[in-house]
Design a protein around this motif. Structure first.
Motif, PDB file in Angstrom:
ATOM      1  N   THR A  77     -22.573 -12.708 -59.218  1.00 44.08           N
ATOM      2  CA  THR A  77     -23.642 -13.674 -59.461  1.00 44.08           C
ATOM      3  C   THR A  77     -24.796 -13.452 -58.489  1.00 44.08           C
ATOM      4  O   THR A  77     -25.975 -13.521 -58.871  1.00 44.08           O
ATOM      5  N   ASP A 128     -24.760 -14.024 -66.927  1.00 44.31           N
ATOM      6  CA  ASP A 128     -23.691 -14.242 -65.958  1.00 44.31           C
ATOM      7  C   ASP A 128     -22.501 -14.890 -66.648  1.00 44.31           C
ATOM      8  O   ASP A 128     -22.549 -16.072 -66.997  1.00 44.31           O
ATOM      9  N   GLU A 129     -21.443 -14.133 -66.866  1.00 46.51           N
ATOM     10  CA  GLU A 129     -20.232 -14.629 -67.520  1.00 46.51           C
ATOM     11  C   GLU A 129     -20.579 -15.509 -68.716  1.00 46.51           C
ATOM     12  O   GLU A 129     -20.120 -16.649 -68.810  1.00 46.51           O
TER      13      GLU A 129
END
Ligand SMILES: Nc1ncnc2c1ncn2[C@@H]1O[C@H](COP(=O)(O)OP(=O)(O)OP(=O)(O)O)[C@@H](O)[C@H]1O
Ligand SMILES: [Mg+2]
Lengths: 247, 254
Positions: free
Chosen positions: B42, B163-164
């Motif tokens: 991140t 991000d994910e």
């Protein structure tokens, strides 16, 4: 709660009141109709009206002032852990003090005009708004801020699109919780050292003029003010925060 | 498109997560950043988005050292990226409203920004028309991510960072959105960087995989995966052997 039920409750109160005043037959409990008459007469000849407007102005000014100062302060505290750590013991100590005990002090310091009343209302609402807005701002997810920043938002746009809408429900909740207290404390403050305001009107009609219907009319006006402020906030919340009501 | 030059990054009073780290991604490539929790995925994405500034070294995107979020970079996070108080439609419009708020100043919005962008095709393409007046709390996780994608792509980015993005979704929804992401990637000629801790997702989405380990990360470990982004890659033996390799590498890194 449906409108019909509220009206039924109102009628119920009026009936009980009427019955009580008939049975007791005392001048200190006039029948509701006499009070209504005094109420409308007072509005027409301006006697009651000017006092009601004086009180309303104090409430509105105190409310506006507290929102204007507490909301930004709450936003700042909610975003800065350091500042919050510094101030929260202070808030923790002052928040639960019943502000009505400060009435004599505020009157001593600020005299008899509108100012001490506005300050009292301000003190009641300020902490409530501050605390709720602070907690709301602290609960905004950093992910939300970052993704709005990634859309190009700088400080001003973040304020407009994130912080303002996020603190609105907190401000309205604070108002709903404390507007009743504010009106009550205003009433107490208006009992002393003033010749304007519903508190004075109620006290003076009752204990000096012995005009009980007028006294009750003043009480009615003050109650109406409290109730309509409460419902006004409710109404604003439904209008401005529709997402809170979407199941 | 992206160049990290001797990038060092440390949160204040913490050990560095990246130390003199070099890495490059070419325009139009599909990258996945894979690594265990806490390895700095991140953090890397926030650096690429211009939301954090390097402690030392440079992040260069499209030839320019980053000092702030860049208007042509889009960012999509796992959750909480949508405004809870705005409807789906208002959320999709948000980027455009931010741009209108500032005008085409070249800083918050591109200089060539024209305020007549239409979000409706994006709403339709991502199947959001039926829920446009609902709030994020009322729709499914998959629909929320679709809304986030629509909001970002309406701004016509050339670099898309995620991000994910799909890790909180159920498997069929996740596969559907992975396919959609690849479709949009090739259609819009995006440069794509997806962060994930899921090996399968890395194998599906990443033509190239950047493997991060426990901090500090000093050297980029890169795995080529030419089969990614092809139809039915999930069913091939290459896919399985890649997953096995990635698993082995992640375990030896940890
Ligand atoms: N704001 C912060 N301040 C200090 N340390 C942080 C901060 N954010 C993250 N870290 C630390 O930096 C390291 C890398 O964090 P990062 O969020 O980049 O990891 P990640 O790879 O995304 O992990 P995950 O898979 O769990 O999301 C972690 O050890 C984390 O605890
Ligand atoms: Mg992460």
């Amino acid at each position: 709660m449906r409108r019909r039920d509220v009206i039924l409750a109102l009628i119920g109160i009026a009936v009980v009141w009427q019955a009580l005043s008939k049975t007791l037959n005392l001048p200190i409990l006039p029948p509701p109709l006499a009070v209504l008459q005094a109420f409308f007469k007072g509005l027409e000849n301006g006697d009651l009206l000017q006092h009601a407007l004086a009180s309303l102005w104090r409430v509105v000014a105190g409310t506006a002032l507290s929102i204007a100062l507490a909301a930004p302060a709450g936003l700042v505290l909610g975003q800065s852990q350091q500042l919050n750590r510094f101030f929260s013991p202070l808030i923790y100590l002052t928040y639960p003090i019943p502000k009505v005990v400060l009435v004599p002090i505020v009157l001593l310091f600020f005299g008899i005009g509108d100012l001490p009343k506005i300050i009292l209302i301000f003190m009641i609402l300020f902490f409530q708004i501050l605390v709720l807005v602070r907690d709301q701002a602290a609960n905004i997810r950093p992910e939300l801020i970052q993704s709005v920043r990634s859309l190009g938002a700088g400080r001003r746009a973040l304020f407009r699109f994130v912080y303002l809408p996020a603190s609105l429900p907190a401000i309205l909740t604070a108002l709903r919780q404390s507007v009743g207290t504010a009106v009550a404390v205003l009433y107490v403050a208006e009992l002393f050292a003033t010749q304007r305001g519903l508190g004075y009107y109620i006290y003076y009609s009752g204990s000096t003029l012995f005009d009980y219907p007028a006294m009750y009319a003043g009480i009615l006006a003050l109650s109406l003010m409290g109730v309509s402020l409460y419902f006004g906030v409710d109404w604003l919340e439904r209008r401005w925060c529709p997402w809170l009501y979407a199941n | 498109m992206i160049r990290l030059e001797a990038l060092t990054y440390a949160y204040s009073n913490h050990a560095p997560i990246f130390e003199a780290f070099d890495w490059q991604a070419q325009r139009g490539e599909a990258w996945v950043v894979l690594g265990p929790s806490g390895c700095g995925k991140t953090t890397l994405l926030y650096l690429l988005a211009g939301l954090r500034q390097p402690t030392a070294g440079r992040v260069i995107v499209d030839g320019q050292p980053l000092t702030r979020p860049r208007p042509h970079t889009g960012l999509i996070l796992q959750d909480y990226g949508l405004l809870p108080w705005a409807t789906v439609r208002q959320n999709v419009e948000l980027g455009l409203r931010v741009r209108l708020f500032y005008g085409p100043d070249g800083k918050h919005a591109p200089e060539d920004f024209r305020p007549d962008v239409d979000i409706l095709p994006w709403m339709e393409r991502l199947g959001l028309t039926a829920v446009q007046d609902q709030y994020p709390g009322q729709i499914s996780g998959g629909q929320r991510q679709r809304a986030a994608i629509a909001r970002t792509l309406a701004l016509q980015p050339d670099l898309l960072l995620m991000d994910e993005p799909f890790s909180s979704l159920d498997a069929p929804t996740r596969e559907g959105l992975q396919n959609l992401t690849l479709e949009l990637w090739s259609e819009k000629k995006l440069t794509l960087v997806v962060v994930t801790h899921a090996i399968e997702e890395a194998a599906i989405l990443g033509q190239k995989i950047l493997l991060l380990g426990l901090p500090p990360n000093r050297q980029a470990t890169i795995i080529d995966n030419p089969g990614a982004a092809q139809a039915d890659f999930r069913d091939t033996a290459d896919y399985l052997s890649l997953c096995r390799e990635l698993r082995g590498r992640m375990e030896s890194n940890a």
